[in-house]
Every structure is written in C-alpha cells, then in structure tokens.
Design a protein around this motif. Sequence first.
Motif, PDB file in Angstrom:
ATOM      1  N   ALA A  19     -23.730  -6.606 -31.734  1.00 34.69           N
ATOM      2  CA  ALA A  19     -23.935  -6.479 -30.291  1.00 34.69           C
ATOM      3  C   ALA A  19     -22.660  -6.838 -29.538  1.00 34.69           C
ATOM      4  O   ALA A  19     -22.298  -6.183 -28.550  1.00 34.69           O
ATOM      5  N   ALA A  20     -21.964  -7.881 -30.010  1.00 33.74           N
ATOM      6  CA  ALA A  20     -20.714  -8.293 -29.367  1.00 33.74           C
ATOM      7  C   ALA A  20     -19.644  -7.215 -29.530  1.00 33.74           C
ATOM      8  O   ALA A  20     -18.907  -6.895 -28.589  1.00 33.74           O
ATOM      9  N   SER A  21     -19.576  -6.646 -30.723  1.00 34.48           N
ATOM     10  CA  SER A  21     -18.614  -5.579 -30.990  1.00 34.48           C
ATOM     11  C   SER A  21     -18.888  -4.376 -30.103  1.00 34.48           C
ATOM     12  O   SER A  21     -17.971  -3.814 -29.479  1.00 34.48           O
ATOM     13  N   ASP A  22     -20.144  -3.972 -30.039  1.00 36.18           N
ATOM     14  CA  ASP A  22     -20.525  -2.818 -29.202  1.00 36.18           C
ATOM     15  C   ASP A  22     -20.174  -3.069 -27.739  1.00 36.18           C
ATOM     16  O   ASP A  22     -19.694  -2.170 -27.042  1.00 36.18           O
ATOM     17  N   TYR A  23     -20.427  -4.282 -27.273  1.00 32.29           N
ATOM     18  CA  TYR A  23     -20.137  -4.629 -25.878  1.00 32.29           C
ATOM     19  C   TYR A  23     -18.642  -4.497 -25.591  1.00 32.29           C
ATOM     20  O   TYR A  23     -18.236  -3.915 -24.569  1.00 32.29           O
ATOM     21  N   ALA A  24     -17.813  -5.034 -26.497  1.00 32.90           N
ATOM     22  CA  ALA A  24     -16.369  -4.980 -26.299  1.00 32.90           C
ATOM     23  C   ALA A  24     -15.859  -3.542 -26.320  1.00 32.90           C
ATOM     24  O   ALA A  24     -15.073  -3.139 -25.464  1.00 32.90           O
ATOM     25  N   ILE A  25     -16.323  -2.760 -27.292  1.00 30.16           N
ATOM     26  CA  ILE A  25     -15.875  -1.365 -27.422  1.00 30.16           C
ATOM     27  C   ILE A  25     -16.241  -0.564 -26.168  1.00 30.16           C
ATOM     28  O   ILE A  25     -15.408   0.142 -25.593  1.00 30.16           O
ATOM     29  N   LYS A  26     -17.505  -0.671 -25.752  1.00 24.28           N
ATOM     30  CA  LYS A  26     -17.962   0.087 -24.577  1.00 24.28           C
ATOM     31  C   LYS A  26     -17.221  -0.350 -23.313  1.00 24.28           C
ATOM     32  O   LYS A  26     -16.875   0.481 -22.462  1.00 24.28           O
ATOM     33  N   SER A  27     -16.961  -1.639 -23.181  1.00 26.98           N
ATOM     34  CA  SER A  27     -16.271  -2.141 -21.992  1.00 26.98           C
ATOM     35  C   SER A  27     -14.817  -1.673 -21.966  1.00 26.98           C
ATOM     36  O   SER A  27     -14.302  -1.254 -20.920  1.00 26.98           O
ATOM     37  N   ILE A  28     -14.151  -1.737 -23.110  1.00 29.76           N
ATOM     38  CA  ILE A  28     -12.752  -1.300 -23.194  1.00 29.76           C
ATOM     39  C   ILE A  28     -12.643   0.178 -22.846  1.00 29.76           C
ATOM     40  O   ILE A  28     -11.784   0.588 -22.052  1.00 29.76           O
ATOM     41  N   GLU A  29     -13.515   0.994 -23.407  1.00 32.97           N
ATOM     42  CA  GLU A  29     -13.477   2.429 -23.109  1.00 32.97           C
ATOM     43  C   GLU A  29     -13.800   2.702 -21.642  1.00 32.97           C
ATOM     44  O   GLU A  29     -13.184   3.573 -21.009  1.00 32.97           O
ATOM     45  N   ALA A  30     -14.750   1.960 -21.093  1.00 31.54           N
ATOM     46  CA  ALA A  30     -15.139   2.162 -19.690  1.00 31.54           C
ATOM     47  C   ALA A  30     -14.006   1.783 -18.741  1.00 31.54           C
ATOM     48  O   ALA A  30     -13.795   2.439 -17.708  1.00 31.54           O
ATOM     49  N   ILE A  31     -13.261   0.739 -19.071  1.00 33.90           N
ATOM     50  CA  ILE A  31     -12.140   0.320 -18.230  1.00 33.90           C
ATOM     51  C   ILE A  31     -11.047   1.388 -18.220  1.00 33.90           C
ATOM     52  O   ILE A  31     -10.484   1.723 -17.169  1.00 33.90           O
ATOM     53  N   VAL A  32     -10.750   1.950 -19.381  1.00 30.94           N
ATOM     54  CA  VAL A  32      -9.742   3.013 -19.459  1.00 30.94           C
ATOM     55  C   VAL A  32     -10.232   4.257 -18.723  1.00 30.94           C
ATOM     56  O   VAL A  32      -9.491   4.893 -17.969  1.00 30.94           O
ATOM     57  N   GLU A  33     -11.507   4.604 -18.934  1.00 36.13           N
ATOM     58  CA  GLU A  33     -12.081   5.765 -18.255  1.00 36.13           C
ATOM     59  C   GLU A  33     -12.015   5.594 -16.736  1.00 36.13           C
ATOM     60  O   GLU A  33     -11.703   6.541 -16.001  1.00 36.13           O
ATOM     61  N   ASN A  34     -12.285   4.395 -16.258  1.00 35.45           N
ATOM     62  CA  ASN A  34     -12.246   4.122 -14.826  1.00 35.45           C
ATOM     63  C   ASN A  34     -10.828   4.303 -14.273  1.00 35.45           C
ATOM     64  O   ASN A  34     -10.635   4.868 -13.183  1.00 35.45           O
ATOM     65  N   ALA A  35      -9.832   3.841 -15.019  1.00 25.81           N
ATOM     66  CA  ALA A  35      -8.442   3.983 -14.581  1.00 25.81           C
ATOM     67  C   ALA A  35      -8.042   5.451 -14.493  1.00 25.81           C
ATOM     68  O   ALA A  35      -7.360   5.875 -13.556  1.00 25.81           O
ATOM     69  N   ILE A  36      -8.489   6.245 -15.471  1.00 27.58           N
ATOM     70  CA  ILE A  36      -8.192   7.680 -15.455  1.00 27.58           C
ATOM     71  C   ILE A  36      -8.865   8.347 -14.256  1.00 27.58           C
ATOM     72  O   ILE A  36      -8.256   9.148 -13.549  1.00 27.58           O
ATOM     73  N   ALA A  37     -10.134   8.012 -14.037  1.00 30.70           N
ATOM     74  CA  ALA A  37     -10.897   8.614 -12.942  1.00 30.70           C
ATOM     75  C   ALA A  37     -10.283   8.294 -11.583  1.00 30.70           C
ATOM     76  O   ALA A  37     -10.322   9.112 -10.658  1.00 30.70           O
ATOM     77  N   LYS A  38      -9.696   7.108 -11.450  1.00 30.26           N
ATOM     78  CA  LYS A  38      -9.104   6.690 -10.178  1.00 30.26           C
ATOM     79  C   LYS A  38      -7.659   7.155 -10.025  1.00 30.26           C
ATOM     80  O   LYS A  38      -7.010   6.870  -9.013  1.00 30.26           O
ATOM     81  N   GLY A  39      -7.157   7.868 -11.030  1.00 28.39           N
ATOM     82  CA  GLY A  39      -5.772   8.347 -10.966  1.00 28.39           C
ATOM     83  C   GLY A  39      -4.745   7.269 -11.228  1.00 28.39           C
ATOM     84  O   GLY A  39      -3.558   7.422 -10.885  1.00 28.39           O
ATOM     85  N   GLU A  40      -5.179   6.174 -11.866  1.00 28.21           N
ATOM     86  CA  GLU A  40      -4.265   5.077 -12.173  1.00 28.21           C
ATOM     87  C   GLU A  40      -3.776   5.158 -13.618  1.00 28.21           C
ATOM     88  O   GLU A  40      -3.577   4.142 -14.283  1.00 28.21           O
ATOM     89  N   ASN A  41      -3.598   6.361 -14.092  1.00 21.44           N
ATOM     90  CA  ASN A  41      -3.258   6.595 -15.493  1.00 21.44           C
ATOM     91  C   ASN A  41      -1.868   7.177 -15.684  1.00 21.44           C
ATOM     92  O   ASN A  41      -1.542   7.691 -16.748  1.00 21.44           O
ATOM     93  N   LYS A  42      -1.029   7.097 -14.668  1.00 19.47           N
ATOM     94  CA  LYS A  42       0.304   7.692 -14.746  1.00 19.47           C
ATOM     95  C   LYS A  42       1.385   6.624 -14.804  1.00 19.47           C
ATOM     96  O   LYS A  42       1.363   5.645 -14.051  1.00 19.47           O
ATOM     97  N   ILE A  43       2.342   6.829 -15.701  1.00 18.96           N
ATOM     98  CA  ILE A  43       3.518   5.973 -15.808  1.00 18.96           C
ATOM     99  C   ILE A  43       4.703   6.812 -15.347  1.00 18.96           C
ATOM    100  O   ILE A  43       4.997   7.857 -15.940  1.00 18.96           O
ATOM    101  N   ILE A  44       5.374   6.384 -14.294  1.00 14.10           N
ATOM    102  CA  ILE A  44       6.492   7.145 -13.741  1.00 14.10           C
ATOM    103  C   ILE A  44       7.802   6.545 -14.244  1.00 14.10           C
ATOM    104  O   ILE A  44       8.065   5.348 -14.052  1.00 14.10           O
ATOM    105  N   ILE A  45       8.600   7.374 -14.897  1.00 14.94           N
ATOM    106  CA  ILE A  45       9.859   6.931 -15.488  1.00 14.94           C
ATOM    107  C   ILE A  45      11.014   7.559 -14.713  1.00 14.94           C
ATOM    108  O   ILE A  45      11.248   8.769 -14.799  1.00 14.94           O
ATOM    109  N   ASN A  46      11.715   6.723 -13.940  1.00 19.96           N
ATOM    110  CA  ASN A  46      12.846   7.202 -13.147  1.00 19.96           C
ATOM    111  C   ASN A  46      14.132   7.158 -13.976  1.00 19.96           C
ATOM    112  O   ASN A  46      14.443   6.128 -14.575  1.00 19.96           O
ATOM    113  N   THR A  47      14.854   8.253 -14.025  1.00 17.43           N
ATOM    114  CA  THR A  47      16.139   8.290 -14.716  1.00 17.43           C
ATOM    115  C   THR A  47      17.148   9.012 -13.836  1.00 17.43           C
ATOM    116  O   THR A  47      16.813   9.555 -12.792  1.00 17.43           O
TER     117      THR A  47
END
Length: 254
Positions: A19-47
């Motif tokens: 149950a603890a493992s499932d909770y961690a996995i689902k939470s980690i994936e949900a946090i990443v999914e939320n960042a993508i959905a909000k457009g916070e998934n871009k790393i800008i590299i200035n050169t």
Amino acid sequence: MNYKTQNFKKPEESEDYKAASDYAIKSIEAIVENAIAKGENKIIINTNLKLGLPMENINKIAGPFVKAWAFETFKNVVDDANNKWSLINVEALERLNRADLLLQFKRKTETSVTAEVDVKATAEDFESSGKSPNITSFARIRSAYIEDPDYLFVILSLKHKVYSTKNVQTGLMDGIMEVVKYNAYDIKYLSDADISYNPSLGTGQIQIKDIHYVSSEERTAWEFCQLLDKKYLASSKRDFKSWLKLAKQNGWIK
C-alpha cells in the motif's frame, strides 16, 4: 557448500508495504503529470550558439538537466504545506548515492512513506535513447533490503524532447528541453524478464532491459533478494565463490 545451504538473513517487510509503495508511485506520477498539464515541464537552455543546441548529441547532456527539473518540481510541491499529495520532504542525494532524490510522504493513516528515487532521462525523439539504463550496484541494492526490509527504491523514467526556438531579445537560439511522458516503478516489483545483470563495474550493475516497456510482478523483499542473486550467479563472469565473499562482507548470511 552451495547457495541453497546458506543460512540467509531473510528480510520481512511490513504488512502495508504494498500500500505504501502504491501510494508513493501514484503520487510521484501525479505530481509529474500535474507539472506537464500546467506547462511547467520546460527547461530553457540559453546559449550563444546561433544555430542552437547540437541535436545529434543532446542526449549526452539531457540527464543532469532532467534530474534537476525533477528535483525542482518536487521541491515546488513541498513548498506548499497543504499540497494534496502530502509530500513533506524532498532531498537531492549525493552523486555516489543509490538514487538521485529522497521523497517523504505523510499518508492519511499518519504513517510516513520514504522513497529513494532514481531519475532516468530518455529521449522521445530517439527510440534507443536510454533504453537499457544501469540502475544501481548489485551489492548495494541487495544490501538495502537487509538493512531495511521496507526499503522503497523507485525508478522514475522521464521522456523528453528537445527543440530550438529563436530568442527575440538576443537574436540567438534557445534550447527547449520538454518533459512529455513519465512512468514510475518500484524496482522490487519489476518482472524477472525486465531485470538484467551487467557484470561490468565493481560488483556489477542491475539494469532494465527496456525501460519503455516494463511489466510488474508482486513479490516479497526476500524473493527479490533471491532474484538478484539468481541474476548474479547466472553471469558467466561470476560464481558462487565470489557471491559468498560478498554475502559475508555485506551480512547477507548469518
């Protein structure tokens, strides 16, 4: 004397480990999914490169950028004390640690879940990119479950794509590294077929055969230790004598 006759230390995890493992996995994936959905998934590299980033070699530098993005993404969640995933702590682990990040969640049951997270970056645009990554040292991961039967090691696979866009202010090309897909796995539940052993480097490296296509099998900590031993002993460059030496050094047997 052989493997089966050894007096093993057999780890026994808590009843709620799954149950603890499932909770961690689902939470980690949900946090990443939320960042993508909000457009916070871009790393800008200035050169100062007029033609942009060298795309043919971009995968060689992607890993550190994606890992830094992952840390900041989880840190942003921790900074919100009322975040819905109850993530209460994130730490960037030192380079020679087993994993890249340490995450701690506080579940509604009032028990905390601690997970070590190994971040793996793979390119969306290149099919073979990061396909079979080294995960961790055989001896280190084998010992972890003896030290803590509830040890939770999560592999976070982040797919990214890279492109260039012209910076209107500088007239130069900015590189954009965008996280587009994700998967998280508890290493203990990876299927037998998905885990391989590479005898190179020290006691050898545990690898995933194809991180893009992974299936799972529920097993106990002791069953996972036996699986790791089987992979080690099946290598043509290893034998029972070398395994026994490691077992004595690391306290795997009584």
